[in-house]
Scaffold this active site. Sequence first.
Site, PDB file in Angstrom:
ATOM      1  N   GLU A 194       0.855  -1.194   0.000  1.00 13.45           N
ATOM      2  CA  GLU A 194       0.000   0.000   0.000  1.00 13.45           C
ATOM      3  C   GLU A 194       0.884   1.236   0.000  1.00 13.45           C
ATOM      4  O   GLU A 194       1.870   1.305   0.744  1.00 13.45           O
ATOM      5  CB  GLU A 194      -0.911   0.000   1.229  1.00 13.45           C
ATOM      6  CG  GLU A 194      -1.770   1.248   1.372  1.00 13.45           C
ATOM      7  CD  GLU A 194      -2.698   1.184   2.593  1.00 13.45           C
ATOM      8  OE1 GLU A 194      -3.063   0.057   3.005  1.00 13.45           O
ATOM      9  OE2 GLU A 194      -3.042   2.250   3.133  1.00 13.45           O
ATOM     10  N   GLU A 199      -2.709  11.090   3.475  1.00 11.80           N
ATOM     11  CA  GLU A 199      -3.752  10.830   4.455  1.00 11.80           C
ATOM     12  C   GLU A 199      -3.777  11.988   5.431  1.00 11.80           C
ATOM     13  O   GLU A 199      -2.748  12.601   5.716  1.00 11.80           O
ATOM     14  CB  GLU A 199      -3.492   9.538   5.241  1.00 11.80           C
ATOM     15  CG  GLU A 199      -3.860   8.268   4.521  1.00 11.80           C
ATOM     16  CD  GLU A 199      -3.732   7.066   5.434  1.00 11.80           C
ATOM     17  OE1 GLU A 199      -4.782   6.526   5.848  1.00 11.80           O
ATOM     18  OE2 GLU A 199      -2.588   6.673   5.723  1.00 11.80           O
TER      19      GLU A 199
END
Length: 307
Positions: A194, A199
């Site tokens: 990932e 974020e």
Amino acid sequence: VYITASADNASYYNFRFENGDSFNSQDGNLTYTFTETGLNQYLVTVLAYSPTNDYDSTSKPILIRVSPPSVDGRDLVWSDEFNYDGILDSSKWHHQVIPIFGENWANGEQQHYTDRLDNSYVSDGTLKIVAKKEQYIFRGITKNYTSARLNSKYAFKYGRVEIKAKLPSAQGSWPALWLLGSSYQTNTWPLCGEIDLMEQFVDKSYVQTTLHWQNANGSRAQYGQQKNISDPTSFHIYSLEWQPGTIRSFLDGNQIFVMSTNNSMPFDENFFIILNFALGGNGGAGPVAANFVQDVLEIDYVRVYVN
């Protein structure tokens, strides 16, 4: 583009464009440059003047596609400029509404993801991913929030990703712009890998880039770096430079993350892009504000460049 106009007994021509540009031409020929990226329709008006300064005119809509220039020698191979209205382009995106494993999303997220226009749509040149407070039942499970998770149908290995986005600000909002290994269905996360380009968690004063993978002993490994951001609810360009042995991320052109990779990690395989807006849970976003009604993750464009 090259534009030609002709009329009997015309002494000169005047070309007019919707943005106010106006040019005279003696022979009825004009070269004009359009610069707005994407597929757009423009109205061009031409006036033909007689020697006595009388005129006749005509207008014609023309459809122009302008691709962004190459970046660092890489060509644009896939993009969505969101220069349309309504439903998201289904040839480019998939709404993921069913959790990958089990009945709920990871990290105790509080939302259902839907494919409704209420939660994701395109207007005025941008994609809106809308998280809302509403009771919604899906597969027999009731939740009090809805949002959207969008997976690109394009997968690639190495290159540059650019996403121009404006982040939400509500307490409990958890926006993410990230990439997931295409083998996730057979190589269970984190084995598939990932790459979290961006974020944002409970503290809205910073954004973070993080890589996730699996160690040889089966444990999860991760490495992240944070970057303070004074105005997260303004548009910023989040970029990823991915090449063999190195992954870097940038905020408005300034490097904020770098990590070396090797062939024991899953970062030499195909990945696809995910845009999602989660709420709450135990992953760092914190509890959703009691007075939350809705908030928006807004995206101007997504671009992928490769060598």
